[in-house]
Design a protein around this motif. Structure first.
Motif, PDB file in Angstrom:
ATOM      1  N   LEU A   1     -11.459  -1.326  -2.884  1.00 27.10           N
ATOM      2  CA  LEU A   1     -10.399  -0.233  -2.502  1.00 27.10           C
ATOM      3  C   LEU A   1     -10.615   1.084  -3.567  1.00 27.10           C
TER       4      LEU A   1
ATOM      5  N   THR B   1      -2.182   4.322  -4.046  1.00 25.58           N
ATOM      6  CA  THR B   1      -1.787   3.008  -3.353  1.00 25.58           C
ATOM      7  C   THR B   1      -2.777   2.870  -2.180  1.00 25.58           C
TER       8      THR B   1
ATOM      9  N   ASN C   1      -5.073   1.205   0.700  1.00 23.38           N
ATOM     10  CA  ASN C   1      -4.815  -0.087   1.215  1.00 23.38           C
ATOM     11  C   ASN C   1      -5.536   0.012   2.662  1.00 23.38           C
TER      12      ASN C   1
ATOM     13  N   GLU D   1      -7.044  -2.689   6.189  1.00 24.94           N
ATOM     14  CA  GLU D   1      -6.685  -4.121   6.987  1.00 24.94           C
ATOM     15  C   GLU D   1      -8.240  -4.553   7.230  1.00 24.94           C
TER      16      GLU D   1
ATOM     17  N   ARG E   1      -3.982  -7.528   5.082  1.00 29.60           N
ATOM     18  CA  ARG E   1      -3.936  -6.416   4.738  1.00 29.60           C
ATOM     19  C   ARG E   1      -4.157  -6.316   3.275  1.00 29.60           C
ATOM     20  N   ASP E   2      -5.146  -5.806   2.501  1.00 29.32           N
ATOM     21  CA  ASP E   2      -5.296  -5.461   1.245  1.00 29.32           C
ATOM     22  C   ASP E   2      -4.983  -4.449   0.649  1.00 29.32           C
ATOM     23  N   TYR E   3      -4.340  -4.396  -0.667  1.00 29.72           N
ATOM     24  CA  TYR E   3      -3.750  -3.041  -1.122  1.00 29.72           C
ATOM     25  C   TYR E   3      -3.922  -3.061  -2.556  1.00 29.72           C
ATOM     26  N   GLU E   4      -3.814  -2.060  -3.224  1.00 32.12           N
ATOM     27  CA  GLU E   4      -3.621  -1.844  -4.691  1.00 32.12           C
ATOM     28  C   GLU E   4      -2.851  -0.715  -5.181  1.00 32.12           C
ATOM     29  N   THR E   5      -2.264  -0.870  -6.265  1.00 26.56           N
ATOM     30  CA  THR E   5      -1.409   0.158  -6.818  1.00 26.56           C
ATOM     31  C   THR E   5      -2.206   0.707  -8.343  1.00 26.56           C
TER      32      THR E   5
ATOM     33  N   SER F   1      -8.420   1.638   7.369  1.00 26.84           N
ATOM     34  CA  SER F   1      -7.672   2.160   6.076  1.00 26.84           C
ATOM     35  C   SER F   1      -6.528   3.028   6.337  1.00 26.84           C
TER      36      SER F   1
END
Length: 168
Positions: A75, A83, A85, A87, A102-106, A140
């Motif tokens: 990501l 943020t 993110n 799928e 779903r993969d996500y990051e902050t 995305s």
């Protein structure tokens, strides 16, 4: 003593292999790896992960298929979001989504990068003896979402799909 009462060859029920079909036994296993460079998405439209298809042909309509996908990716805020993110979807050849995540990051800044890994699994009866293929698709919803491929420098076969036919 029963062992002393047996003479000759012990009979085998299935013609001599000493194996009998049991429910839940793997019949065949097929694996495919992503064979090229990375697949990148910056769009909310679903796109297939290129050069990654696993195909299996069930031997009976009553058997089940267990399919698993192991993936590794990245990501990146892409200078547009803190943020990022996306799928990952596991699909069959009818484009049916068997499972997704779903993969996500902050991040504290919109130019940061984070690696991720995951596994998707599905178990179902396709009720066919025709070939079934499986693939991954990504999208995305912010930033850049990338699935790693085989680039022969620092990663070898990082993303793969395995399909198993299981006896009913």
């Amino acid at each position: 003593d029963v062992a002393n009462m047996l003479t000759g060859v012990t009979p085998v029920a299935n013609g001599g292999t000493a194996r009998t079909a049991m429910t839940g036994t793997p019949i065949q296993i097929v694996t495919a790896h992503k064979t090229d460079e990375n697949t990148l998405s910056t769009s909310s439209s679903v796109a297939d992960v290129a050069n990654l298809t696993c195909a299996i042909t069930p031997t009976s309509t009553s058997n089940y298929i267990y399919v698993t996908a192991i993936y590794h990716g990245q990501l990146f805020g892409n200078s547009s979001t803190t943020t990022p993110n996306g799928e990952v979807q596991l699909l069959n050849n009818a484009d049916t989504v068997l499972c997704k995540t779903r993969d996500y990051e902050t991040f504290s800044a919109n130019n940061q990068i984070a690696d991720f890994s995951g596994t998707l699994e599905a178990y179902y009866n396709p009720s066919t003896t025709s070939e079934i293929s499986f693939n991954l698709a990504i999208l995305s919803n912010g930033g850049r979402f990338l699935i790693y491929g085989d680039n022969n420098s620092y990663m070898t076969k990082p993303t793969q799909i395995t399909a198993m036919e299981i006896s009913a």
